[in-house]
Design a protein around this motif. Structure first.
Motif, short mmCIF file in Angstrom:
data_model
loop_
_atom_site.label_atom_id
_atom_site.label_comp_id
_atom_site.label_asym_id
_atom_site.label_seq_id
_atom_site.Cartn_x
_atom_site.Cartn_y
_atom_site.Cartn_z
N GLY A 77 0.83 -1.20 0.00
CA GLY A 77 0.00 0.00 0.00
C GLY A 77 0.86 1.24 0.00
N SER A 78 0.38 2.29 -0.65
CA SER A 78 1.17 3.53 -0.71
C SER A 78 1.08 4.33 0.58
CB SER A 78 0.69 4.39 -1.89
OG SER A 78 -0.70 4.65 -1.79
N ASP A 79 -0.02 4.18 1.34
CA ASP A 79 -0.17 4.93 2.59
C ASP A 79 -1.25 4.25 3.43
OD1 ASP A 79 -0.40 6.66 4.69
OD2 ASP A 79 -1.22 8.33 3.54
N ILE A 80 -0.87 3.34 4.31
CA ILE A 80 -1.85 2.58 5.07
C ILE A 80 -2.52 3.41 6.16
CG2 ILE A 80 -0.76 0.36 4.58
CD1 ILE A 80 0.49 0.44 7.35
N ASN A 82 -4.12 6.07 5.31
CA ASN A 82 -5.26 6.60 4.57
C ASN A 82 -6.46 5.66 4.78
OD1 ASN A 82 -7.13 7.47 2.70
ND2 ASN A 82 -5.72 7.52 0.98
N ILE A 85 -7.13 3.23 1.93
CA ILE A 85 -6.27 2.05 1.83
C ILE A 85 -6.66 1.02 2.88
CG2 ILE A 85 -3.89 1.21 1.79
CD1 ILE A 85 -4.52 3.18 -0.44
N ILE A 88 -9.61 -0.88 1.65
CA ILE A 88 -9.24 -1.82 0.59
C ILE A 88 -8.60 -3.08 1.20
CG2 ILE A 88 -7.68 -2.19 -1.37
CD1 ILE A 88 -8.10 0.77 -2.10
N ASN A 107 3.92 -1.13 3.71
CA ASN A 107 3.58 0.27 3.43
C ASN A 107 4.79 0.96 2.82
OD1 ASN A 107 2.20 2.79 3.56
ND2 ASN A 107 3.28 3.26 5.47
N ASP A 115 8.18 1.26 -2.94
CA ASP A 115 7.26 0.29 -3.56
C ASP A 115 8.03 -0.89 -4.10
OD1 ASP A 115 4.82 1.63 -3.19
OD2 ASP A 115 5.04 2.79 -5.02
N LEU A 133 -0.86 -1.34 -4.76
CA LEU A 133 -1.35 -0.02 -5.13
C LEU A 133 -0.13 0.89 -5.20
CD1 LEU A 133 -4.46 1.76 -3.55
CD2 LEU A 133 -2.77 2.82 -5.04
N THR A 135 2.67 3.87 -5.99
CA THR A 135 2.63 5.33 -5.92
C THR A 135 2.60 5.94 -7.31
OG1 THR A 135 3.92 5.22 -3.87
CG2 THR A 135 3.79 7.36 -4.99
#
Length: 355
Positions: A77-80, A82, A85, A88, A107, A115, A133, A135
């Motif tokens: 995940g790009s930003d857990i 959020n 996210i 999801i 993360n 990533d 997901l 960035t």
């Protein structure tokens, strides 16, 4: 091979103990407990009863190594932090848990090179599949890491080159954003601000939807687009710059829930009444949208469904590898009290700046 851990101080029973109690061979126990065919109902019952009597629990890691499977799915995940996210992940986990898979969550913090590192780490952990997901869509390290994957990969809300061996679960951002744009234009707004993130698929689709809404009504594209990194700071800076313009917008659309807190700070600092002095729309429903006064209109989507469909897709291709698939899920606009007609306050504010 025994399923006991070497030196296990708890002395947990192993497969040999189960075989002895059931009066069968170790190979028969292994076949029954791993779900392989070829065992009679009577033998299966004896093995299962012996396992229950002894409280036998298979060593999942040892089983995975023997089958070259770990019953685990990696998630990048790009930003857990959020909420989107988190939803999801929750959706994915709900499907994977039922299927007997665990989720290894990582993360990247929105750093493209991280990533790639997370993907490589998960591949070393021999995960059976990946949900990512990313960035960015053009980071060289991420592209290389994805090309080197040896398991099914599902990418969420991104568009990658055709040579990336991946499946996709996408949100139809164009539909929901287009509905929001048309609602604002129908109320009489002509100067609209749009705050978006980096150049990835959701950003492109949101900008395209806004521009097309103007075009379909035969209106000039009187649109301000502010690009950044989808953060609270970005939201605050974008609103300040837009409202300081000689021709400020009468409505602003935020292309991400991460922008909302900073945007609200800037708006309230100016003493503006949302829904009267300035119309505001956000994306992805979060509690702040619903509980703010007035409630904030939102472009909605089912984030848990995104995760669930990604999990279903990766499980399908673990079982039966196939050609790349793409799934599109809807977005829609929910109008709330933050959307009103352009007011005299906005007109007066522009006039004051001209004087």
């Amino acid at each position: 091979m025994s399923d006991n851990l070497p030196g296990d101080p708890k002395g947990r029973p192993g497969i040999k103990a189960v075989a002895a109690l059931a009066g069968v061979g170790i190979a028969s126990v292994s076949r029954v407990l791993s779900g392989q065919p070829g065992s009679s109902p009577q033998l299966t019952q004896r093995v299962l009863e012996a396992a229950r009597t002894l409280g036998y629990a298979p060593n999942a890691l040892a089983q995975g190594l023997r089958r070259r499977a770990t019953r685990s799915i990696g998630f990048v995940g790009s930003d857990i932090t959020n909420p989107l996210i988190a939803s999801i992940v929750r959706g994915a986990e709900s499907v994977l848990t039922v299927a007997g898979f665990s989720v290894l969550l990582t993360n990247s913090g929105g750093v493209p090179s991280v990533d790639a590192e997370r993907i490589e780490v998960l591949m070393h952990r021999q995960v059976d599949g990946l949900i990512v997901l990313p960035t960015l869509e053009d980071d060289p390290a991420t592209l290389l890491a994805l090309r080197n994957t040896k398991c099914p990969v599902v990418l969420i809300d991104r568009a990658f080159p055709a040579d990336i061996p991946a499946h996709y679960v996408l949100s139809d951002h164009y539909q929901g954003m287009g509905d929001a744009a048309r609602a604002l234009l129908d109320k009489g707004h002509r100067r609209i601000g749009l705050v978006v993130g980096r150049d990835v698929r959701p950003t492109r689709e949101r900008v395209r939807a806004m521009e097309d809404a103007y075009d379909r009504l035969g209106l000039p594209r009187n649109l301000i687009v502010h690009r950044g990194t989808l953060s609270s700071d970005h939201g605050e800076v974008a609103i300040e710059e837009m409202l300081a313009d000689d021709d400020p917008p009468t409505a602003i659309v935020l292309g991400g829930n991460q922008l909302l807190e900073g945007a609200l700070q800037a708006i309230h600092r100016r003493g503006l009444q949302i829904g009267r002095d300035l119309s505001l729309v956000s994306c992805d429903d979060v509690p702040l949208c619903r509980f703010h006064q007035p409630p904030i209109a939102t472009v909605m989507r089912d984030a848990e469904q995104l995760g669930a469909r990604a999990a279903q897709l990766v499980l399908t291709h673990i079982e039966t590898p196939g050609t790349p698939e793409s799934v599109s899920l809807p977005t829609w606009f929910e109008s709330r009290a933050s959307c009103g007609a352009p007011s005299g306050t906005s007109v007066q504010r522009r006039a004051d700046k001209v004087r």
